[in-house]
Design a protein around this motif. Structure first.
Motif, PDB file in Angstrom:
ATOM      1  N   VAL A   1       0.852  -1.189   0.000  1.00 45.75           N
ATOM      2  CA  VAL A   1       0.000   0.000   0.000  1.00 45.75           C
ATOM      3  C   VAL A   1       0.886   1.237   0.000  1.00 45.75           C
ATOM      4  O   VAL A   1       2.005   1.208   0.538  1.00 45.75           O
ATOM      5  CB  VAL A   1      -0.953  -0.016   1.210  1.00 45.75           C
ATOM      6  N   GLN A   2       0.400   2.310  -0.609  1.00 43.60           N
ATOM      7  CA  GLN A   2       1.163   3.552  -0.625  1.00 43.60           C
ATOM      8  C   GLN A   2       1.036   4.280   0.703  1.00 43.60           C
ATOM      9  O   GLN A   2       0.044   4.096   1.427  1.00 43.60           O
ATOM     10  CB  GLN A   2       0.653   4.448  -1.754  1.00 43.60           C
ATOM     11  N   PRO A   3       2.006   5.101   1.024  1.00 39.13           N
ATOM     12  CA  PRO A   3       1.895   5.911   2.247  1.00 39.13           C
ATOM     13  C   PRO A   3       0.595   6.708   2.236  1.00 39.13           C
ATOM     14  O   PRO A   3       0.193   7.258   1.208  1.00 39.13           O
ATOM     15  CB  PRO A   3       3.116   6.824   2.168  1.00 39.13           C
ATOM     16  N   GLY A   4      -0.042   6.736   3.411  1.00 35.87           N
ATOM     17  CA  GLY A   4      -1.332   7.399   3.533  1.00 35.87           C
ATOM     18  C   GLY A   4      -2.517   6.502   3.261  1.00 35.87           C
ATOM     19  O   GLY A   4      -3.663   6.897   3.517  1.00 35.87           O
ATOM     20  N   GLY A   5      -2.260   5.308   2.760  1.00 35.24           N
ATOM     21  CA  GLY A   5      -3.331   4.375   2.441  1.00 35.24           C
ATOM     22  C   GLY A   5      -3.829   3.605   3.649  1.00 35.24           C
ATOM     23  O   GLY A   5      -3.377   3.825   4.787  1.00 35.24           O
TER      24      GLY A   5
ATOM     25  N   TYR B   1      -9.986  -7.983  13.952  1.00 37.07           N
ATOM     26  CA  TYR B   1      -9.570  -7.157  12.837  1.00 37.07           C
ATOM     27  C   TYR B   1      -8.613  -6.072  13.315  1.00 37.07           C
ATOM     28  O   TYR B   1      -8.628  -5.686  14.484  1.00 37.07           O
ATOM     29  CB  TYR B   1     -10.780  -6.496  12.170  1.00 37.07           C
ATOM     30  N   LEU B   2      -7.824  -5.603  12.384  1.00 35.87           N
ATOM     31  CA  LEU B   2      -6.998  -4.431  12.636  1.00 35.87           C
ATOM     32  C   LEU B   2      -7.170  -3.499  11.441  1.00 35.87           C
ATOM     33  O   LEU B   2      -6.654  -3.782  10.355  1.00 35.87           O
ATOM     34  CB  LEU B   2      -5.528  -4.804  12.829  1.00 35.87           C
ATOM     35  N   GLN B   3      -7.906  -2.423  11.661  1.00 37.52           N
ATOM     36  CA  GLN B   3      -8.070  -1.405  10.625  1.00 37.52           C
ATOM     37  C   GLN B   3      -6.899  -0.440  10.734  1.00 37.52           C
ATOM     38  O   GLN B   3      -6.681   0.149  11.799  1.00 37.52           O
ATOM     39  CB  GLN B   3      -9.388  -0.655  10.799  1.00 37.52           C
ATOM     40  N   MET B   4      -6.157  -0.296   9.640  1.00 35.29           N
ATOM     41  CA  MET B   4      -4.958   0.538   9.646  1.00 35.29           C
ATOM     42  C   MET B   4      -5.136   1.664   8.640  1.00 35.29           C
ATOM     43  O   MET B   4      -5.271   1.402   7.425  1.00 35.29           O
ATOM     44  CB  MET B   4      -3.734  -0.314   9.295  1.00 35.29           C
ATOM     45  N   ASN B   5      -5.145   2.880   9.127  1.00 28.88           N
ATOM     46  CA  ASN B   5      -5.295   4.070   8.280  1.00 28.88           C
ATOM     47  C   ASN B   5      -4.039   4.920   8.346  1.00 28.88           C
ATOM     48  O   ASN B   5      -3.212   4.773   9.248  1.00 28.88           O
ATOM     49  CB  ASN B   5      -6.503   4.879   8.739  1.00 28.88           C
ATOM     50  N   SER B   6      -3.925   5.817   7.394  1.00 26.15           N
ATOM     51  CA  SER B   6      -2.783   6.747   7.343  1.00 26.15           C
ATOM     52  C   SER B   6      -1.469   5.995   7.492  1.00 26.15           C
ATOM     53  O   SER B   6      -0.607   6.377   8.291  1.00 26.15           O
ATOM     54  CB  SER B   6      -2.929   7.811   8.442  1.00 26.15           C
ATOM     55  N   LEU B   7      -1.321   4.950   6.735  1.00 27.45           N
ATOM     56  CA  LEU B   7      -0.144   4.097   6.873  1.00 27.45           C
ATOM     57  C   LEU B   7       1.130   4.826   6.483  1.00 27.45           C
ATOM     58  O   LEU B   7       1.137   5.669   5.572  1.00 27.45           O
ATOM     59  CB  LEU B   7      -0.307   2.830   6.031  1.00 27.45           C
TER      60      LEU B   7
END
Length: 115
Positions: free
Chosen positions: A12-16, A79-85
């Motif tokens: 995933v791209q940064p921010g994804g 689950y682990l929801q990961m935002n702003s990666l």
């Protein structure tokens, strides 16, 4: 027999965003702690997020406000929801269940954050 199986990793791209899933068999996710750990290449495995049997959640400082742990008792998953990666979130992510004085782990799912 307690088995854990992670899925949902990827590039995933940064921010994804990504959502990791852990299918659990042999123990209810609603009883006792369920945890997500991660292990970057060449580094130690560390706790990312925890959800207790009562539903209380705890997060590592590095992911607070970006990651959310949750559980689905009907399907016995967490689950682990990961935002702003961020690139520093790149790691293998593991589901963990401490049960009956033993530690149970899944095989992990790789998350790579890169442009």
């Amino acid at each position: 027999q307690i088995l854990l199986a992670e899925s949902g990793g990827g590039l995933v791209q940064p921010g994804g965003s990504l959502r990791l899933s852990c299918a659990v068999t042999g123990t209810p996710v609603s009883i006792g702690d369920m945890n997500w750990y991660r292990q970057p290449p060449g580094k130690e495995r560390t706790l990312v997020a925890k959800i207790s049997g009562s539903g209380d959640t705890t997060y590592a400082d590095s992911v607070k406000g970006r990651f959310t742990i949750s559980r689905d008792w009907r399907n016995n998953r967490i689950y682990l929801q990961m935002n702003s990666l961020k690139p520093e979130d790149t790691a293998a992510y593991f589901c963990h269940a401490p049960r009956r004085q033993r530690d149970y782990w899944g095989r992990g799912t790789q998350v790579t954050v890169s442009s």
